[in-house]
Motif scaffolding. Structure first.
Motif, PDB file in Angstrom:
ATOM      1  N   PHE A  34       0.833  -1.188   0.000  1.00  0.00           N
ATOM      2  CA  PHE A  34       0.000   0.000   0.000  1.00  0.00           C
ATOM      3  C   PHE A  34       0.871   1.243   0.000  1.00  0.00           C
ATOM      4  CE2 PHE A  34      -3.818  -2.392   1.092  1.00  0.00           C
ATOM      5  CZ  PHE A  34      -3.298  -3.495   1.740  1.00  0.00           C
ATOM      6  N   TYR A  36       0.805   5.374   0.796  1.00  0.00           N
ATOM      7  CA  TYR A  36       0.082   6.448   1.460  1.00  0.00           C
ATOM      8  C   TYR A  36       0.817   7.765   1.252  1.00  0.00           C
ATOM      9  CZ  TYR A  36      -2.218   2.742   4.179  1.00  0.00           C
ATOM     10  OH  TYR A  36      -2.929   1.639   4.567  1.00  0.00           O
ATOM     11  N   GLN A  38       1.060  11.535   3.296  1.00  0.00           N
ATOM     12  CA  GLN A  38       0.722  12.197   4.546  1.00  0.00           C
ATOM     13  C   GLN A  38       1.103  13.662   4.461  1.00  0.00           C
ATOM     14  OE1 GLN A  38       2.885  10.966   8.081  1.00  0.00           O
ATOM     15  NE2 GLN A  38       1.089  11.328   9.364  1.00  0.00           N
ATOM     16  N   SER A  43      -3.534  12.955   8.821  1.00  0.00           N
ATOM     17  CA  SER A  43      -3.513  11.499   8.809  1.00  0.00           C
ATOM     18  C   SER A  43      -2.980  10.987   7.469  1.00  0.00           C
ATOM     19  CB  SER A  43      -4.915  10.964   9.062  1.00  0.00           C
ATOM     20  OG  SER A  43      -4.865   9.571   9.271  1.00  0.00           O
ATOM     21  N   LEU A  44      -2.923   9.690   7.349  1.00  0.00           N
ATOM     22  CA  LEU A  44      -2.439   9.073   6.126  1.00  0.00           C
ATOM     23  C   LEU A  44      -3.580   8.930   5.133  1.00  0.00           C
ATOM     24  CD1 LEU A  44      -0.517   8.058   8.482  1.00  0.00           C
ATOM     25  CD2 LEU A  44       0.122   6.259   6.886  1.00  0.00           C
ATOM     26  N   LEU A  46      -4.639   6.957   1.819  1.00  0.00           N
ATOM     27  CA  LEU A  46      -4.290   5.835   0.955  1.00  0.00           C
ATOM     28  C   LEU A  46      -4.330   6.290  -0.494  1.00  0.00           C
ATOM     29  CD1 LEU A  46      -3.679   2.788   0.642  1.00  0.00           C
ATOM     30  CD2 LEU A  46      -6.155   2.425   0.500  1.00  0.00           C
ATOM     31  N   THR A  49      -3.390   0.587  -3.872  1.00  0.00           N
ATOM     32  CA  THR A  49      -3.093  -0.765  -3.402  1.00  0.00           C
ATOM     33  C   THR A  49      -2.486  -1.527  -4.560  1.00  0.00           C
ATOM     34  OG1 THR A  49      -5.005  -0.705  -1.923  1.00  0.00           O
ATOM     35  CG2 THR A  49      -4.069  -2.865  -2.434  1.00  0.00           C
ATOM     36  N   PHE A  91       5.078  13.625   2.442  1.00  0.00           N
ATOM     37  CA  PHE A  91       5.688  12.447   3.064  1.00  0.00           C
ATOM     38  C   PHE A  91       4.948  11.234   2.519  1.00  0.00           C
ATOM     39  CE2 PHE A  91       8.580  10.730   5.949  1.00  0.00           C
ATOM     40  CZ  PHE A  91       8.008   9.869   6.867  1.00  0.00           C
ATOM     41  N   ILE A  93       4.534   7.092   2.412  1.00  0.00           N
ATOM     42  CA  ILE A  93       4.805   5.916   3.243  1.00  0.00           C
ATOM     43  C   ILE A  93       4.226   4.683   2.570  1.00  0.00           C
ATOM     44  CG2 ILE A  93       4.561   4.860   5.521  1.00  0.00           C
ATOM     45  CD1 ILE A  93       3.912   7.559   6.669  1.00  0.00           C
ATOM     46  N   PHE A 106       4.912  -1.055   8.155  1.00  0.00           N
ATOM     47  CA  PHE A 106       5.139   0.183   7.436  1.00  0.00           C
ATOM     48  C   PHE A 106       6.614   0.455   7.220  1.00  0.00           C
ATOM     49  CE2 PHE A 106       1.042   2.337   7.103  1.00  0.00           C
ATOM     50  CZ  PHE A 106       0.261   1.503   7.876  1.00  0.00           C
ATOM     51  N   GLY A 109       9.148   5.792   5.541  1.00  0.00           N
ATOM     52  CA  GLY A 109       8.682   6.994   4.872  1.00  0.00           C
ATOM     53  C   GLY A 109       9.740   7.688   4.036  1.00  0.00           C
TER      54      GLY A 109
ATOM     55  N   GLU B  42       9.344   9.727  11.001  1.00  0.00           N
ATOM     56  CA  GLU B  42       9.408   8.284  10.758  1.00  0.00           C
ATOM     57  C   GLU B  42       8.093   7.753  10.238  1.00  0.00           C
ATOM     58  OE1 GLU B  42      12.507   7.503  14.477  1.00  0.00           O
ATOM     59  OE2 GLU B  42      10.889   6.087  14.084  1.00  0.00           O
ATOM     60  N   GLY B  43       8.128   6.489   9.828  1.00  0.00           N
ATOM     61  CA  GLY B  43       6.900   5.815   9.426  1.00  0.00           C
ATOM     62  C   GLY B  43       6.119   5.376  10.642  1.00  0.00           C
ATOM     63  N   LEU B  44       5.151   4.517  10.426  1.00  0.00           N
ATOM     64  CA  LEU B  44       4.299   4.063  11.520  1.00  0.00           C
ATOM     65  C   LEU B  44       4.778   2.738  12.080  1.00  0.00           C
ATOM     66  CD1 LEU B  44       2.471   6.163  10.092  1.00  0.00           C
ATOM     67  CD2 LEU B  44       0.538   4.761  10.794  1.00  0.00           C
ATOM     68  N   PHE B  89      -2.168   6.872  16.097  1.00  0.00           N
ATOM     69  CA  PHE B  89      -3.254   6.687  15.138  1.00  0.00           C
ATOM     70  C   PHE B  89      -4.041   5.439  15.492  1.00  0.00           C
ATOM     71  CE2 PHE B  89      -2.261   9.810  11.918  1.00  0.00           C
ATOM     72  CZ  PHE B  89      -0.895  10.002  12.031  1.00  0.00           C
ATOM     73  N   PHE B 102      -7.620   4.992   8.817  1.00  0.00           N
ATOM     74  CA  PHE B 102      -6.992   5.647   9.956  1.00  0.00           C
ATOM     75  C   PHE B 102      -7.852   6.770  10.515  1.00  0.00           C
ATOM     76  CE2 PHE B 102      -2.751   3.910  10.149  1.00  0.00           C
ATOM     77  CZ  PHE B 102      -2.544   3.380   8.890  1.00  0.00           C
ATOM     78  N   GLY B 103      -7.699   6.990  11.798  1.00  0.00           N
ATOM     79  CA  GLY B 103      -8.194   8.212  12.395  1.00  0.00           C
ATOM     80  C   GLY B 103      -7.233   9.340  12.057  1.00  0.00           C
ATOM     81  N   LYS B 104      -7.551  10.536  12.519  1.00  0.00           N
ATOM     82  CA  LYS B 104      -6.751  11.703  12.147  1.00  0.00           C
ATOM     83  C   LYS B 104      -5.447  11.822  12.925  1.00  0.00           C
ATOM     84  CE  LYS B 104     -10.493  14.490  10.322  1.00  0.00           C
ATOM     85  NZ  LYS B 104     -11.192  15.791  10.343  1.00  0.00           N
TER      86      LYS B 104
END
Lengths: 115, 112
Positions: A34, A36, A38, A43-44, A46, A49, A91, A93, A106, A109, B42-44, B89, B102-104
């Motif tokens: 996936f 994303y 940001q 938030s991320l 999408l 896919t 950004f 990811i 993940f 990034g 960084e990433g998640l 998140f 995802f949430g915000k």
């Protein structure tokens, strides 16, 4: 545990050029990856896919011709931002999962800056 | 479609304070629920997850319980540390989908 490597971590490019971002699953085979985007303090979102060996499925509003996604092997997916413009600065990811029901891992990034 | 609503931040706490970040979800079927943490630049990283009702996910002192009756998955930690400062998140994925929603995000700052 599962590791996803994303490269480069930072890139600066000139307007009009293309940039490729790589996402690799290091210790597992990722049938699905996936991508994303940001925005700062958000938030991320999408973008798409990708499934190994088939065309990516893009989310509504994402330009397929600008954001080219290739998932040619079970361990590598690439995102190419074509003819980049300053508004593409963001950004990006990636994430990967081995299969349905598995967790999502993940990458770290890529900060893209288009000047 | 699926959605996640989480408490808006930023949240600022002193070290050793109690943390709660609220998260509620809307999803079809039997979703899985996740908390991810993102450190600056960084990433998640997956913090914890729960895949069915009444499951409790836990990791690094953080906990969250999957409450189907209230469609919630609130994140808690009894005593936060400065190193917990990050963006958190909440996310869900339905059984019939493979897309994480995802949430915000909630930015947490812990001061010494």
């Amino acid at each position: 545990g599962a590791v996803v490597s994303q490269h480069p971590s930072r890139v600066i490019c000139k307007s009009g050029t293309s940039v490729k971002i790589e996402c690799r699953s290091l210790d597992f085979q990722a049938t699905t990856m996936f991508w994303y985007r940001q925005f700062p303090k958000q938030s991320l979102m999408l973008m798409a896919t990708s499934n190994e060996g088939s065309k990516a499925t893009y989310e509504q509003g994402v330009e397929k011709d600008k954001f080219l996604i290739n998932h040619a092997s079970l361990t590598l997916s690439t995102l190419t931002v074509t003819s980049a413009h300053p508004e593409d600065s963001s950004f990006y990811i990636c994430s990967a999962r081995e299969g349905p029901g598995d967790g999502y891992t993940f990458g770290s990034g890529t900060r893209l800056t288009v000047v | 479609g699926d959605s996640v609503t989480q408490m808006e931040g930023p949240v600022t706490l002193s070290e050793e304070a109690f943390l709660t970040i609220n998260c509620t979800y809307t999803a079809t079927g039997y979703p899985s629920l996740f908390w991810y943490v993102q450190y600056p630049g960084e990433g998640l990283q997956l913090l914890l997850k729960a895949t069915k009702a009444d499951d409790k996910g836990s990791n690094k002192g953080f906990e969250a319980t999957y409450r189907k009756e209230t469609t919630s998955f609130h994140l808690e930690k009894g005593s936060v540390q400065v190193s917990d400062s990050a963006v958190y998140f909440c996310a869900t994925v339905s059984g019939g989908s493979e897309k994480l929603v995802f949430g915000k995000g909630t930015k947490l700052t812990v001061n010494p």
